[in-house]
Write an enzyme that holds these catalytic residues in place. Sequence first.
Site, PDB file in Angstrom:
ATOM      1  CD  GLU A 106      -2.605   1.430   2.537  1.00 29.57           C
ATOM      2  OE1 GLU A 106      -2.286   0.779   3.542  1.00 29.57           O
ATOM      3  OE2 GLU A 106      -3.523   2.259   2.517  1.00 29.57           O
ATOM      4  NE  ARG A 123       4.961  -8.119  10.248  1.00 29.46           N
ATOM      5  CZ  ARG A 123       3.737  -7.592  10.304  1.00 29.46           C
ATOM      6  NH1 ARG A 123       2.997  -7.805  11.365  1.00 29.46           N
ATOM      7  NH2 ARG A 123       3.289  -6.844   9.348  1.00 29.46           N
ATOM      8  CE  LYS A 166       3.681   1.061   5.582  1.00 27.09           C
ATOM      9  NZ  LYS A 166       2.620   0.584   4.692  1.00 27.09           N
TER      10      LYS A 166
END
Length: 561
Positions: free
Chosen positions: A35, A262, A272
Amino acid sequence: MAEEARSLNFIEHIIEEDLSKDYSREQLRFRFPPEPNGYLHIGHASSICLNFGLGLRYNAPVNLRFDDTNPAKEEKEYVEAIKKDVTWLGFEWDTECYASDYFQQLYDWAVKLIKEGKAYVDSQSSEEIASQKGTPTDPGKDSPYRNRSVEENLKLFEGMKNGEYPDGAHVLRAKIDMASSNMLMRDPVMYRILHKAHHRTNTDWCIYPMYDWTHGESDYIEQVSHSLCTLEFLPHRELYDWFLDQVVSSDKLRPKQREFARRNLSHTVVSKRKLLQLVEKGIVTGWDDPRMPTISGLRRRGFTPESIRNFADTIGIAKRENVVDVSLLDFHVREHLNKIAPRVMGVLNPLKLVITNYEEGKEEWLEAENNPEDPSAGSREIPFSRELYIEQEDFREEANRKFFRLKLGGEVRLKNGYIIKAESCTKDDEGNIMEVQCTYDPKSKSGSGTEESLRKVKGTLHWVSIPHAITAEVRLYDRLFSDPTPDGHRDKDFLDFVNPDSLEKVTGYLEPSLKDSKIGDQVQFQRMGYFNVDKDSTTEKLVFNRTVTLRDTWAKLEQKS
RNA sequence: UGGCCUAUGGUGUAAUUGGUAACACAGCUGAUUUUGGUUCAGUCGUUCAAGGUUCGAGUCCUUGUAGGCCAACCA
């Protein structure tokens, strides 16, 4: 060759099995779907290496797809940064795609679902919808709007699209199962109204599709065979499949979503939100601060694409939780830089050394090889004179046999130069050593072939000639967090673990060959570590970043005692 | 009072799919070295627990334990 020796990870096993059954090699296609709402970090690097690595392994195309369905957060600036990072890592995508390119198709399919009675417009507030959703242990309740007629739904949905309603007035929901044990199947929202310009479609649309409705259908449109994502999307798979069921035709490939864990790196954070806090609170200087785990930060710090790719390959991919030690990343940079970085000399913590029997005003140019690992790198000349700098840590008045450096009455070789013997030292009022006086053996010159030059002395020191030295700002980095899992503590904020000494700026005295260094140049300051030239450098002032120290068994010995 | 995922040395990942638990990092020894770097040799140490199936289980079954994910009009 090396590739064949490697064992398969679980994703490759899945692919191999598919290949042995109903997939042909030509049908394989992958995608990396960021994204564009922030900068890529080391976690993304793993995903990039996984997807593009699969593409390379199977000679299959890999798309770079921007998952740009939320104009509230996304910007073109991020698109460009992401493309730069992927390219820098050394990968080439087959097609640059955007989920926003599929808005019309997605809309048409949504209309089809409405017509089939599989989607409806809900006119409640988000709070009301949430309250009816139930909990993981309690089933949800049907929305009062769940059984609107197809005609009414069609009309309302079109009105939504045409901008007849304000944000939040209606949503389009899939009609699935409000009692499902999977919360995502409880009539998920497919579209919301958002009167907000999109970085690509501008104001063409004021309704935007949600992730779940978009992702699988995008994979289908692009005919991605294996859609790989992280484990937290596992519950989404059921919905991914449900949405696919509504549109898939039998003559086309049906994408598969598969999930992997992950990768977490010790002593760092990658969310983020947290990275943004570091930037906004001024703990770091920006997204590309060399201490940041962003790709741009790692690049600026001096990490090479090869080292990051090797790191990703080594840690592999699996489904269990993990925290990979940063030292493994360090290992891979050192491994690569050892092969390619020219050796130079620079003193970071200077101590003046005077060779009392060396003629005043004399200078000599000594030959020094550029890289012992790579003879083709050639050699250069470095100036030698009566007054030099050595590291403060390399001299002690007294020391035991384990100290291979300079001590009073002891001998040591100056790298590429002569063997010297420390005779005396002078101190200031507080007892700090200000200068060391030594004598040198004129016949011991490196490479001269004399008997004296062949003598073995235990230590070799790097040095720099004071009158010839150039100065530079040298930035020494340490890990940003003192704790291995800074965001893994329930009772403490990750910011509590910020290492206050993660950056130390010193003035370095460097050999003059470094004068014309260019931004990005990578060198090894012998015995000190690998460094690169920071983008803050100007023609007046050089700035170096320490990428990583050398392995230092002496420091370990010292710590123990 | 739910559903799902996971569990292999200090760390990460493998194991010919039921057949000698291996590779890398880290650690420790030693050798080489004009970088206490590099390189080389060696060494340390592992299948969450308990049952079961089997000639044989890290792998299959059962139960348990631990950790994780799921209730955004984010992705």
